[in-house]
Motif scaffolding. Structure first.
Motif, PDB file in Angstrom:
ATOM      1  N   GLU A 102       0.809  -1.215   0.000  1.00  0.00           N
ATOM      2  CA  GLU A 102       0.000   0.000   0.000  1.00  0.00           C
ATOM      3  C   GLU A 102       0.847   1.272   0.000  1.00  0.00           C
ATOM      4  OE1 GLU A 102      -2.663  -0.178   3.255  1.00  0.00           O
ATOM      5  OE2 GLU A 102      -3.808  -1.906   2.482  1.00  0.00           O
ATOM      6  N   SER A 103       2.073   1.201   0.505  1.00  0.00           N
ATOM      7  CA  SER A 103       2.914   2.402   0.570  1.00  0.00           C
ATOM      8  C   SER A 103       3.472   2.801  -0.792  1.00  0.00           C
ATOM      9  CB  SER A 103       4.072   2.174   1.547  1.00  0.00           C
ATOM     10  OG  SER A 103       4.858   1.063   1.139  1.00  0.00           O
ATOM     11  N   ILE A 104       3.410   1.911  -1.760  1.00  0.00           N
ATOM     12  CA  ILE A 104       3.909   2.207  -3.106  1.00  0.00           C
ATOM     13  C   ILE A 104       2.731   2.684  -3.951  1.00  0.00           C
ATOM     14  CG2 ILE A 104       5.077   1.341  -5.138  1.00  0.00           C
ATOM     15  CD1 ILE A 104       6.849   1.382  -2.729  1.00  0.00           C
ATOM     16  N   THR A 105       2.773   3.950  -4.348  1.00  0.00           N
ATOM     17  CA  THR A 105       1.695   4.538  -5.145  1.00  0.00           C
ATOM     18  C   THR A 105       2.177   4.776  -6.574  1.00  0.00           C
ATOM     19  OG1 THR A 105       2.346   6.802  -4.593  1.00  0.00           O
ATOM     20  CG2 THR A 105       0.815   5.690  -3.087  1.00  0.00           C
ATOM     21  N   PRO A 106       1.247   4.904  -7.524  1.00  0.00           N
ATOM     22  CA  PRO A 106       1.664   5.203  -8.907  1.00  0.00           C
ATOM     23  C   PRO A 106       2.462   6.494  -9.003  1.00  0.00           C
ATOM     24  CG  PRO A 106      -0.606   4.439  -8.869  1.00  0.00           C
ATOM     25  CD  PRO A 106      -0.195   4.612  -7.437  1.00  0.00           C
ATOM     26  N   GLY A 107       2.097   7.497  -8.218  1.00  0.00           N
ATOM     27  CA  GLY A 107       2.847   8.756  -8.245  1.00  0.00           C
ATOM     28  C   GLY A 107       4.283   8.575  -7.809  1.00  0.00           C
ATOM     29  N   PHE A 108       4.486   7.778  -6.748  1.00  0.00           N
ATOM     30  CA  PHE A 108       5.851   7.529  -6.283  1.00  0.00           C
ATOM     31  C   PHE A 108       6.645   6.781  -7.346  1.00  0.00           C
ATOM     32  CE2 PHE A 108       8.809   4.441  -4.443  1.00  0.00           C
ATOM     33  CZ  PHE A 108       9.726   5.320  -3.873  1.00  0.00           C
ATOM     34  N   LEU A 109       6.035   5.801  -7.996  1.00  0.00           N
ATOM     35  CA  LEU A 109       6.739   5.061  -9.040  1.00  0.00           C
ATOM     36  C   LEU A 109       7.160   5.969 -10.182  1.00  0.00           C
ATOM     37  CD1 LEU A 109       4.587   1.797  -9.196  1.00  0.00           C
ATOM     38  CD2 LEU A 109       6.890   2.051  -8.261  1.00  0.00           C
TER      39      LEU A 109
END
Length: 371
Positions: A102-109
């Motif tokens: 859950e901590s990995i978001t598309p924005g972060f990627l």
């Protein structure tokens, strides 16, 4: 070509080639070369541990630690190992997202992917310049110190003083303006060359370093009237795409105060006459810049520095301004120099501050003062 001229050119080439690294930087480079495999393995292991930590407890190991790892790696690794690490980090991050962290978001990627690409481009440019990992930063410091060393003035007789101030555009680490100084005839004659290399930033700084070494080799090895011609020949031989420079050459007899000044495309020097308080423009304009034509002919002017007089050299960064012509810039500089130097206590930094020139160009001021 005479034998003396040939020896001077060889000396110039040797001077421009010698850029010694300190023992610390050399040791750091050897260590970095031997340890690339070890460093890469350690950082890959850290990337794996971060992946496990993000999956297990993202509150203590946030995804942003991937970015921190990349920042650390760019100072330690060469391009190829850095690319391997960057690819591994992206695989780990995208794997966590696919796994459902859950901590990995598309924005972060998206941000992480762009960061890895940007770091790769930055590292590729550094490698193209020969700056690999941590030793590259140390090498830049050594190069900058070497450039400053060429401008150090030897000890002068009592009553003589040389003050200089050189500032780069936008406070960058390297400047296209530089000074070379030396003495001859047992320390009774002072020679100073102020040069303005085309361009600015690191590119101009690298050319300045090479030219300062070459000009330092020529200075004192040739008769005064041959110096600018030899410097022009050296610059033409480099065949640089942006390969011209302006220069002003001053020779002062420290026993009598008699001086000779000649220039190649450079703004004219100024002399403050202490007796009358008058600022005089020494108009040596006429010869083209160095590196433009093969047959360079520079006319020389002569004069005398009496007690209290000041000879002022500068680069065009002090007199060029958008919307204004050079004559207005020269008038502005003469006014500022008159205010600062007339009391007999002024400095090169004070002259530069008095002109209030913008910082979008390199600027240099040199004062030769006779007390």
């Amino acid at each position: 070509m005479t034998c003396g001229y040939a020896r001077a050119v060889e000396r110039a080439r040797a001077g421009s080639a010698r850029v010694p690294l300190t023992r610390a930087s050399a040791a750091l480079r050897r260590w970095s070369q031997r340890s690339q495999v070890t460093l890469t393995a350690v950082l890959l292991l850290v990337a794996g541990l971060l992946t496990v930590g993000i999956a297990a407890d993202p509150d203590w190991v946030p995804p942003a630690t991937f970015l921190l790892l990349e920042v650390v790696a760019v100072f330690l690794l060469r391009l190829r190992p850095l690319a391997v690490l960057g690819g591994t980090v992206l695989v780990c991050a995208w794997g966590l997202w696919w796994w459902g962290a859950e901590s990995i978001t598309p924005g972060f990627l998206a941000v992480l992917t762009l960061s890895v690409v940007a770091i790769g481009v930055f590292a590729r440019e550094r490698q193209r310049l020969g700056l690999r990992g941590a030793p590259g930063d140390r090498m830049l410091v050594d190069l900058r110190d070497r450039l400053a060393a060429h401008g150090r003035v030897p000890p002068l007789p009592a009553g003589w003083r040389v003050d200089s101030e050189i500032r780069s555009a936008h406070a960058e680490g390297f400047s296209g303006d530089f000074m070379v100084a030396g003495t001859r005839a047992g320390g009774t004659t002072l020679e100073i060359v102020l040069v303005d290399v085309s361009g600015k930033g690191m590119g101009a700084g690298v050319r300045s370093l090479q030219l300062s070494g070459a000009f330092g080799g020529l200075l004192g090895a040739l008769p005064r009237e041959e110096f600018l011609g030899a410097a022009n020949g050296y610059l033409l031989a480099q065949a640089w795409a942006e390969g011209f420079a302006t220069a002003i050459h001053v020779v002062v007899d420290l026993r009598t105060g008699d001086f000779t000044v000649s220039s190649a495309g450079h703004p004219p020097a100024m002399q403050l006459h202490a007796g009358s308080g008058r600022m005089e423009l020494l108009d040596t304009v006429g010869a083209p810049a160095l590196g433009v034509v093969a047959d360079l002919r520079c006319a020389a002017l002569t004069g005398r520095l009496d007690q209290g007089d000041v000879l002022l050299l500068y680069t065009d960064g002090l007199i060029e301004a958008r919307g204004g012509d050079l004559e207005q810039g020269i008038d502005r500089l003469m006014g500022a120099a008159d205010r600062v130097l007339a009391p007999g206590r002024g400095s090169a930094a004070a002259v530069l501050a008095g002109v209030r020139a913008g910082d979008d160009d390199d600027r240099a001021v040199v004062l030769i003062q006779r007390a």
